[in-house]
Every structure is written in C-alpha cells, then in structure tokens.
Write a protein that holds these residues in place. Structure first.
Motif, short mmCIF file in Angstrom:
data_model
loop_
_atom_site.label_atom_id
_atom_site.label_comp_id
_atom_site.label_asym_id
_atom_site.label_seq_id
_atom_site.Cartn_x
_atom_site.Cartn_y
_atom_site.Cartn_z
N GLY A 43 58.65 -15.64 29.43
CA GLY A 43 59.82 -14.88 29.03
C GLY A 43 60.58 -14.54 30.29
O GLY A 43 60.38 -15.19 31.33
N PRO A 44 61.40 -13.51 30.25
CA PRO A 44 62.11 -13.12 31.46
C PRO A 44 61.15 -12.93 32.62
O PRO A 44 60.05 -12.39 32.46
N VAL A 45 61.55 -13.40 33.78
CA VAL A 45 60.67 -13.36 34.96
C VAL A 45 61.07 -12.22 35.89
O VAL A 45 62.16 -11.66 35.76
N GLU A 46 60.19 -11.89 36.81
CA GLU A 46 60.48 -10.86 37.80
C GLU A 46 61.00 -11.54 39.07
O GLU A 46 60.59 -12.65 39.38
N LEU A 47 61.88 -10.86 39.75
CA LEU A 47 62.47 -11.39 40.98
C LEU A 47 62.18 -10.43 42.12
O LEU A 47 62.44 -9.23 42.00
N GLU A 48 61.65 -10.96 43.21
CA GLU A 48 61.53 -10.14 44.43
C GLU A 48 62.51 -10.68 45.46
O GLU A 48 62.46 -11.86 45.83
N ILE A 49 63.37 -9.80 45.94
CA ILE A 49 64.36 -10.19 46.94
C ILE A 49 63.81 -9.84 48.32
O ILE A 49 63.46 -8.69 48.58
N PRO A 51 60.82 -11.06 50.07
CA PRO A 51 59.39 -10.68 50.07
C PRO A 51 58.74 -10.68 51.44
O PRO A 51 57.65 -10.14 51.60
N GLY A 52 59.39 -11.27 52.45
CA GLY A 52 58.79 -11.28 53.79
C GLY A 52 57.43 -11.96 53.75
O GLY A 52 57.31 -13.09 53.28
N ARG A 53 56.39 -11.25 54.20
CA ARG A 53 55.04 -11.84 54.23
C ARG A 53 54.40 -11.93 52.85
O ARG A 53 53.29 -12.47 52.73
N GLY A 54 55.04 -11.37 51.86
CA GLY A 54 54.75 -11.74 50.48
C GLY A 54 53.60 -11.08 49.76
O GLY A 54 53.30 -11.45 48.63
N TRP A 55 52.97 -10.08 50.36
CA TRP A 55 51.76 -9.56 49.71
C TRP A 55 52.05 -8.83 48.40
O TRP A 55 51.18 -8.75 47.54
N PHE A 56 53.27 -8.32 48.24
CA PHE A 56 53.57 -7.65 46.97
C PHE A 56 53.46 -8.66 45.82
O PHE A 56 52.81 -8.39 44.81
N THR A 57 54.09 -9.81 45.99
CA THR A 57 54.07 -10.81 44.92
C THR A 57 52.65 -11.29 44.65
O THR A 57 52.23 -11.42 43.49
N VAL A 58 51.88 -11.53 45.71
CA VAL A 58 50.49 -11.98 45.53
C VAL A 58 49.72 -10.94 44.70
O VAL A 58 49.10 -11.27 43.69
N GLU A 59 49.80 -9.69 45.13
CA GLU A 59 49.04 -8.64 44.44
C GLU A 59 49.53 -8.44 43.00
O GLU A 59 48.74 -8.23 42.09
N ARG A 60 50.83 -8.49 42.83
CA ARG A 60 51.42 -8.28 41.49
C ARG A 60 50.89 -9.35 40.52
O ARG A 60 50.51 -9.04 39.39
N LEU A 61 50.84 -10.60 40.98
CA LEU A 61 50.36 -11.68 40.11
C LEU A 61 48.86 -11.56 39.86
O LEU A 61 48.38 -11.87 38.77
N GLU A 62 48.14 -11.12 40.89
CA GLU A 62 46.69 -10.97 40.70
C GLU A 62 46.37 -9.84 39.72
O GLU A 62 45.44 -9.95 38.93
N LEU A 63 47.19 -8.79 39.77
CA LEU A 63 46.91 -7.62 38.92
C LEU A 63 47.34 -7.84 37.47
O LEU A 63 46.75 -7.26 36.57
N ASP A 64 48.40 -8.61 37.26
CA ASP A 64 48.92 -8.77 35.90
C ASP A 64 48.99 -10.25 35.54
O ASP A 64 49.91 -10.96 35.92
N PRO A 65 48.02 -10.72 34.78
CA PRO A 65 47.97 -12.16 34.45
C PRO A 65 49.14 -12.60 33.58
O PRO A 65 49.35 -13.80 33.40
N GLY A 66 49.92 -11.64 33.05
CA GLY A 66 51.07 -12.01 32.23
C GLY A 66 52.36 -12.06 33.03
O GLY A 66 53.41 -12.41 32.50
N ALA A 67 52.29 -11.73 34.33
CA ALA A 67 53.52 -11.65 35.13
C ALA A 67 53.91 -13.01 35.72
O ALA A 67 53.05 -13.83 36.07
N TYR A 68 55.22 -13.24 35.80
CA TYR A 68 55.79 -14.40 36.50
C TYR A 68 56.75 -13.83 37.54
O TYR A 68 57.62 -13.02 37.18
N VAL A 69 56.61 -14.24 38.79
CA VAL A 69 57.46 -13.67 39.84
C VAL A 69 58.07 -14.78 40.70
O VAL A 69 57.36 -15.71 41.13
#
Ligand SMILES: C[S@@+](CC[C@H](N)C(=O)[O-])C[C@H]1O[C@@H](n2cnc3c(N)ncnc32)[C@H](O)[C@@H]1O
Length: 216
Positions: A43-49, A51-69
């Motif tokens: 469905g609608p995806v999440e956007l990170e503007i 991310p630099g070294r990117g750990w937010f996106t990594v952790e977000r995806l690991e924590l929520d198996p339903g998330a797309y970033v």
C-alpha cells in the motif's frame, strides 16, 4: 617490457566507486510503490528524506514487517552503502535507498502514494550562501501534500531550536498540514527506530525538537 622512464605518466583516472549508485528514472511521474515487486503489492509506502547512514530505515523495517520504506539520499556513497546493507540483511524487498535529490523527486511523486514522510535532522547548512541547499521549502511541502495519502503523516526532528521554529512556521504557513495534537511539537515519536543523529543526541543529552503533522 620495462616502463620507459622518459615517457610522461598518464594522469591517474578518477574512478567514482559509487557511479553505480541506485537511481530512479530521470523523467516522468514516479510511484515509489512500484519499486517493490513481490507476492504482496505494498500500500502507501514510507519515505525517508536524507537517511544518511541509514540506520533509521534498517531498524524501522526490522521492527515492522509490514513496513515499506524508500530513502532519498543526495550522497551517492551513502545511498549505495545503505541500499546494499538493506539487501544483505534480507530487507531489500521492503526497503530501498536511491541516490537522489529529494527536492527534484518529491514533486514528481504520484498522488496519495505515501503513508508517512520522515525528515530527521535535515539541512546542516548554516551559512547564508548555502541557503539554496535547504531541503525543506514550499516546493517540497507542495509535493508532500500531494503525495501523502489522506491522513498521511509528516514527521520532522532536529536538534537546532532555530531550525525547529523555522520548520514549524513554514509548515503551518503552508496550510496543507495540521498538527496531530493541539500543537505539532511532540516529546517523542513511537516509530521505535532512531536515526544515527538522533541516537547521538540522545546519548549526549542534547535536546531534540520533534514536529508531527498530518495531511489536512
Ligand atoms: C545531517 S544529515 C542527517 C542524516 C540522518 N537523517 C540522521 O538523522 O542521522 C542530513 C542528510 O540529508 C542528506 N541530504 C541533504 N540534502 C538532501 C536532499 N536535497 N535530498 C536528499 N538528501 C539530502 C545529506 O546528504 C545527509 O545525509
């Protein structure tokens, strides 16, 4: 054959190790949901503007198996490293980072295709002549309002009070967003994940100013 010491040495050729950084198409409208192919269309995806070294996106995806970033990172090096890291961790089917300037991509995003937008510690530019680099401005806000799904969230955080005040008044003046509570300022967020800069601020006891809006 031994090298001829009299002949001029060829100038070393610069080879950009990140020339192959992942990119989005150069033209046309963009649907970031189409970045992901799998048994289940997101469905609608999440956007990170930025991310630099990117750990937010990594952790977000690991924590929520339903998330797309999807991350848009202007630095080719970090876009490449983080995109590869996501693949290595088995998260590449739900997370990608592209080497792109968010200011050029966001206005091309199709309507109502984003669930949430994260902007963590943007704009480390303080000199007047660097103002043109600022990512948050009216064109970006116009694009975000169009691309967010109804009630989609826009989250911004920074450790620079003057910047938080400026973002807040810019977003309020834009009119496309409303604070999720009585005020946009929130104590903390509930995404679980922390951005690299956020982690440092928390460790060092530096105050973080957080703003949470919803599309009007
Ligand atoms: C201060 S760093 C913060 C990195 C990360 N968000 C964090 O919180 O740790 C700002 C990031 O935004 C990126 N950036 C700056 N302008 C950008 C733009 N126009 N589009 C995409 N990324 C951008 C920079 O390359 C950098 O990685």
């Amino acid at each position: 054959m031994p090298p001829d010491s009299d002949s001029p040495r060829p100038a070393p050729r610069f080879v950009d190790p990140y020339a192959h950084a992942p990119r989005l198409p150069d033209e046309g409208s963009l649907d970031l949901r189409a970045v992901f192919h799998g048994p289940r269309a997101p469905g609608p995806v999440e956007l990170e503007i930025g991310p630099g070294r990117g750990w937010f996106t990594v952790e977000r995806l690991e924590l929520d198996p339903g998330a797309y970033v999807v991350g848009l990172e202007i630095k080719r090096k970090w876009a490449t490293i983080v995109d590869e890291r996501l693949k290595k961790r088995g998260l590449g089917g739900r997370g990608r980072v592209f080497a792109e300037d968010a200011r050029l991509i966001v206005p091309r995003l199709v309507q109502e295709s984003l669930a949430r937008v994260y902007l963590h510690f943007p704009d480390p530019w303080w000199k007047k002549r660097h103002q043109k680099r600022l990512v948050l401005g009216a064109p970006l806000l116009d694009g975000l309002v169009r691309a967010l799904a109804p009630e989609g969230e826009f989250f911004v955080q920074t450790d620079v009070l003057e910047r938080a005040e400026r973002y807040e008044s810019e977003i309020d003046a834009h009119g496309g967003f409303r604070p999720v509570q009585a005020t946009a300022r929130i104590e903390d967020h509930s995404y679980g994940a922390r951005s690299p800069r956020e982690r440092i601020a928390i460790r060092d006891g530096i105050p973080v100013y957080r703003l949470l809006y919803q599309k009007r």
